[in-house]
Motif scaffolding. Structure first.
Motif, PDB file in Angstrom:
ATOM      1  N   LEU A 114     -37.691 -24.850  14.134  1.00  0.00           N
ATOM      2  CA  LEU A 114     -39.024 -25.036  13.528  1.00  0.00           C
ATOM      3  C   LEU A 114     -40.019 -25.582  14.553  1.00  0.00           C
ATOM      4  O   LEU A 114     -39.643 -26.214  15.527  1.00  0.00           O
ATOM      5  CB  LEU A 114     -38.945 -25.994  12.346  1.00  0.00           C
ATOM      6  N   GLY A 115     -41.297 -25.369  14.268  1.00  0.00           N
ATOM      7  CA  GLY A 115     -42.365 -25.935  15.091  1.00  0.00           C
ATOM      8  C   GLY A 115     -42.777 -25.022  16.233  1.00  0.00           C
ATOM      9  O   GLY A 115     -42.451 -23.839  16.262  1.00  0.00           O
ATOM     10  N   ARG A 175     -48.144 -22.525  15.827  1.00  0.00           N
ATOM     11  CA  ARG A 175     -49.152 -23.272  15.069  1.00  0.00           C
ATOM     12  C   ARG A 175     -50.526 -22.656  15.311  1.00  0.00           C
ATOM     13  O   ARG A 175     -51.331 -22.508  14.389  1.00  0.00           O
ATOM     14  CB  ARG A 175     -49.133 -24.741  15.493  1.00  0.00           C
ATOM     15  N   VAL A 213     -46.960 -34.886   6.908  1.00  0.00           N
ATOM     16  CA  VAL A 213     -46.098 -33.696   6.946  1.00  0.00           C
ATOM     17  C   VAL A 213     -45.002 -33.779   8.015  1.00  0.00           C
ATOM     18  O   VAL A 213     -44.824 -32.872   8.814  1.00  0.00           O
ATOM     19  CB  VAL A 213     -46.928 -32.396   7.092  1.00  0.00           C
ATOM     20  N   GLY A 261     -44.453 -31.338  14.721  1.00  0.00           N
ATOM     21  CA  GLY A 261     -45.160 -30.071  14.514  1.00  0.00           C
ATOM     22  C   GLY A 261     -44.355 -29.042  13.738  1.00  0.00           C
ATOM     23  O   GLY A 261     -44.615 -27.839  13.845  1.00  0.00           O
ATOM     24  N   VAL A 262     -43.390 -29.495  12.928  1.00  0.00           N
ATOM     25  CA  VAL A 262     -42.602 -28.531  12.160  1.00  0.00           C
ATOM     26  C   VAL A 262     -43.365 -28.036  10.939  1.00  0.00           C
ATOM     27  O   VAL A 262     -43.013 -27.003  10.365  1.00  0.00           O
ATOM     28  CB  VAL A 262     -41.228 -29.097  11.725  1.00  0.00           C
ATOM     29  N   ASN A 263     -44.391 -28.767  10.544  1.00  0.00           N
ATOM     30  CA  ASN A 263     -45.190 -28.382   9.377  1.00  0.00           C
ATOM     31  C   ASN A 263     -46.674 -28.491   9.686  1.00  0.00           C
ATOM     32  O   ASN A 263     -47.087 -29.267  10.544  1.00  0.00           O
ATOM     33  CB  ASN A 263     -44.916 -29.317   8.190  1.00  0.00           C
ATOM     34  N   LEU A 264     -47.448 -27.722   8.911  1.00  0.00           N
ATOM     35  CA  LEU A 264     -48.901 -27.879   8.911  1.00  0.00           C
ATOM     36  C   LEU A 264     -49.280 -28.229   7.468  1.00  0.00           C
ATOM     37  O   LEU A 264     -48.865 -27.541   6.538  1.00  0.00           O
ATOM     38  CB  LEU A 264     -49.550 -26.556   9.327  1.00  0.00           C
ATOM     39  N   GLY A 265     -50.006 -29.321   7.302  1.00  0.00           N
ATOM     40  CA  GLY A 265     -50.442 -29.698   5.953  1.00  0.00           C
ATOM     41  C   GLY A 265     -51.722 -28.968   5.589  1.00  0.00           C
ATOM     42  O   GLY A 265     -52.508 -28.609   6.457  1.00  0.00           O
ATOM     43  N   ARG A 266     -51.902 -28.748   4.290  1.00  0.00           N
ATOM     44  CA  ARG A 266     -53.146 -28.109   3.828  1.00  0.00           C
ATOM     45  C   ARG A 266     -53.657 -28.815   2.581  1.00  0.00           C
ATOM     46  O   ARG A 266     -52.913 -29.006   1.625  1.00  0.00           O
ATOM     47  CB  ARG A 266     -52.885 -26.638   3.504  1.00  0.00           C
ATOM     48  N   GLU A 303     -50.698 -27.777   0.126  1.00  0.00           N
ATOM     49  CA  GLU A 303     -49.365 -27.253   0.412  1.00  0.00           C
ATOM     50  C   GLU A 303     -48.910 -27.670   1.793  1.00  0.00           C
ATOM     51  O   GLU A 303     -49.693 -28.114   2.622  1.00  0.00           O
ATOM     52  CB  GLU A 303     -49.338 -25.717   0.293  1.00  0.00           C
ATOM     53  N   VAL A 304     -47.595 -27.531   1.998  1.00  0.00           N
ATOM     54  CA  VAL A 304     -47.016 -27.720   3.321  1.00  0.00           C
ATOM     55  C   VAL A 304     -46.660 -26.347   3.853  1.00  0.00           C
ATOM     56  O   VAL A 304     -45.996 -25.569   3.177  1.00  0.00           O
ATOM     57  CB  VAL A 304     -45.748 -28.600   3.256  1.00  0.00           C
ATOM     58  N   LEU A 305     -47.132 -26.040   5.046  1.00  0.00           N
ATOM     59  CA  LEU A 305     -46.843 -24.736   5.647  1.00  0.00           C
ATOM     60  C   LEU A 305     -45.833 -24.946   6.770  1.00  0.00           C
ATOM     61  O   LEU A 305     -46.190 -25.495   7.818  1.00  0.00           O
ATOM     62  CB  LEU A 305     -48.133 -24.132   6.200  1.00  0.00           C
ATOM     63  N   PRO A 306     -44.576 -24.566   6.569  1.00  0.00           N
ATOM     64  CA  PRO A 306     -43.597 -24.744   7.643  1.00  0.00           C
ATOM     65  C   PRO A 306     -43.871 -23.799   8.800  1.00  0.00           C
ATOM     66  O   PRO A 306     -44.251 -22.639   8.589  1.00  0.00           O
ATOM     67  CB  PRO A 306     -42.247 -24.437   6.985  1.00  0.00           C
ATOM     68  N   ILE A 307     -43.719 -24.302  10.009  1.00  0.00           N
ATOM     69  CA  ILE A 307     -43.952 -23.482  11.205  1.00  0.00           C
ATOM     70  C   ILE A 307     -42.605 -22.847  11.571  1.00  0.00           C
ATOM     71  O   ILE A 307     -41.777 -23.463  12.248  1.00  0.00           O
ATOM     72  CB  ILE A 307     -44.476 -24.346  12.373  1.00  0.00           C
TER      73      ILE A 307
END
Lengths: 309, 268
Positions: free
Chosen positions: A57-58, A63, A278, A282-287, B31-35
């Protein structure tokens, strides 16, 4: 509840005068998407195998792609970071944070704040990393740093680069962004934060949020926080912040590497605050999307607006 | 969380301000967007990263220091000399950062993921030994808590790698006694407060030594354990020295008690 009752009793005259003015001037509505990261810790590449459920991930380059796609789809977007960009991989040991900040500019960050690990090489190298990002030849503008609870008096080069808040305008909506950092004690060696003092984040935030609301007249107040999600009352944290500082709409949190699936909705004197974080690396991007409708009684009462697709 | 009850004056101000804004921004989507690997790489960014990644990888092959005997975690019944070295480096680095004495260091054997084989030690070997991003943390414990930490580590793991003390267990699995002294054999005053080096992982309550959670005045150094090991190898080589295992003798535990510990049938 009390607020709603009070508004109802305030009287139609006051309300009407504001509404008629507003209706003539303000656009009907505005919307914004906040995209955010925290504690990326020099994870330039995706996590390698052997890292449990984070394996694979990441990665900054992915990203960047995701952010580009979302910007194209959604229009008004702010890309934000809650600090601790530094420390964690050989990339930091070798490039001292310059690479991290340069790549953030390439990805298109709009603002960041400082975490404790961003001071790991001292103020001098932190400033150098910021400077290298500013000097990069790239179509994206350099991104600013926000913090309102550090006293930079003894560190003028850093003071120049960190502002207490900033305001960004979008069609039909103004956003105010500020930031807070965790206390240095026990986290940052004294020589690495020389010349920088720490003040209580709640006390520092109150006048800034008030100014954003009343002078800058923003519609949305966002705090980039490197305090931590929940410190169980041992120190200021994101969950307590809304109760201590009314008027914050969103907390983009970091420091505790907390993996949340959805933001925590914390009630406060002026409605509620969304507190999000999150994970890390950098495994996730929050929205978080927000919509603001001007001059409607429904919005003034604080009730929810319809969802945007 | 107690509900906030605004005073009438502030409420008035608040309401007027709210009306000026005439909006309470509600969230419309979160939401959480996994990379994940399904997202393609950005070409421009890859162009920057690729040569740097190659450079980083090249550093993995860099020779650091000669270790003619290697440093081994030890087989059954043997002491973990690799762990002792790691604990020594932790204590020494913590002293360097603080500029004051650090009397004790302890880490977890489970975090040391490979032996250092005899011969040339490369950067990659240290990464293999210590793949985690654990940080060096310095805390304060009393002498009694240091002894208790050693006791816990013996009960759960037969003695986690440590630096600064000597522990001797005597007696039988049914009736055992623990004696812990400083490394020079002097007694530990239970009331004295000392600085202790450990990892953020152990201080956070991970693994085998719950007493470390009681540590006061934690100082997170920002140095990963891996980095201090790399630095130590580098400075040995600079001084034209070899990396040699520290001498054994930090834990003395009779074999029947070691077996009882492995069978989880031991208390102390």
């Amino acid at each position: 509840m009390e607020r709603r009752d009070f508004l109802a009793s305030l009287g139609a005259a006051t309300l009407a005068s504001h509404l008629s003015l507003g209706a003539a001037e303000a656009p009907a509505s505005g919307r914004i998407t906040l995209l955010h990261t925290n504690d990326t810790h020099s994870r330039i590449e995706p996590f390698g195998p052997g890292n449990g459920n984070l394996s694979g991930l990441g990665g900054v380059s992915r990203r960047a792609t995701l952010v580009r796609q979302l910007r194209a789809q959604l229009g008004p977007v702010l890309l934000l970071d809650a600090g601790d960009t530094f420390q964690g991989t050989p990339y930091f040991n070798r490039y001292k944070g310059r690479l991290d900040y340069q790549l953030m500019r390439m990805v298109g960050y709009d603002a960041g704040t400082l975490g404790n690990h961003d001071f790991d090489n001292g103020v001098g190298l932190l400033v150098e990393a910021m400077e290298s990002m500013e000097k990069l030849q790239h179509k994206n503008p350099p991104f600013p740093f926000v913090n309102c609870n550090f006293d930079f008096k003894g560190a003028p080069d850093l003071a120049k680069r960190v502002r207490p808040y900033l305001v960004r305008e979008f069609p039909g909506l103004k956003v105010g962004i500020t930031g807070v950092g965790v206390a240095f004690a026990g986290l940052v060696a004294p020589k690495n934060h020389e010349g920088i003092g720490w003040r209580d984040p709640y006390e520092s935030l109150r006048p800034v949020v008030q100014r954003l609301r009343e002078v800058e007249k923003v519609d949305l107040v966002v705090v980039l926080s490197h305090l931590g999600y929940n410190l169980n009352g041992t120190a200021p944290d994101d969950l307590q912040m809304p109760g201590q500082v009314p008027g914050i709409d969103a907390v983009v949190g970091g420091h505790t590497h907390t993996f949340l699936d959805t933001p925590t909705r914390v009630p406060q004197a002026r409605g509620e605050t969304l507190v999000f974080q999150v994970g890390f690396g950098g495994v996730n991007l929050g929205r978080m999307d927000f919509a603001v409708a001007h001059g409607t009684l429904r919005a003034a009462s604080g009730s929810a607006l319809p969802l945007l697709g | 969380m107690p509900s906030v009850k605004p005073k009438p004056a502030s409420l008035l101000l608040l309401a007027v301000v709210s009306l000026c804004r005439a909006a309470e921004p509600p969230s419309v989507k979160t939401e959480v967007l996994p990379i994940t690997a399904t997202i393609s790489d950005d070409a421009d960014i890859q162009k920057v990263i690729m040569p740097l990644a190659a450079e980083i990888k090249a550093t993995f092959d860099q020779p650091l220091v000669q270790a003619p005997q290697g440093l081994l975690r030890g087989r059954r019944g043997e002491e973990n000399l690799l762990g002792y070295w790691v604990a020594d480096v932790m204590r020494q680095s913590a002293q360097g950062v603080l500029g004051s004495p650090v009397r004790f260091a302890i880490t977890n054997a489970g975090g040391l993921r490979s032996n250092l084989r005899p011969g040339q030690v490369k950067v990659a070997d240290i990464f293999e030994l210590m793949p985690f991003e654990n940080e060096l943390v310095v805390i304060e414990l009393t002498g009694a808590e240091v002894i208790q930490a050693v006791r816990e580590s013996i009960i759960r793991r037969g003695g986690e790698p440590c630096s600064g003390v000597r522990a001797v267990v005597e007696g039988t699995p049914e009736k055992a006694e623990l004696k812990v002294t400083w490394e020079d054999g002097t007694p530990i005053d239970p009331a004295v407060t000392v600085k202790v080096a450990t990892s953020d992982y152990l201080y956070g309550g991970g693994d085998s030594i719950p007493s470390l959670k009681k540590g006061r005045k934690p100082f997170t150094t920002g140095l990963t354990l891996r980095q201090i090991l790399l630095d130590q190898c580098g400075s040995l080589a600079k001084g034209r020295k070899e990396l040699l295992p520290p001498p054994p003798g930090r834990y003395t535990i009779p074999v029947p008690i070691q077996e009882a510990i492995r069978d989880k049938k031991f208390s102390l």
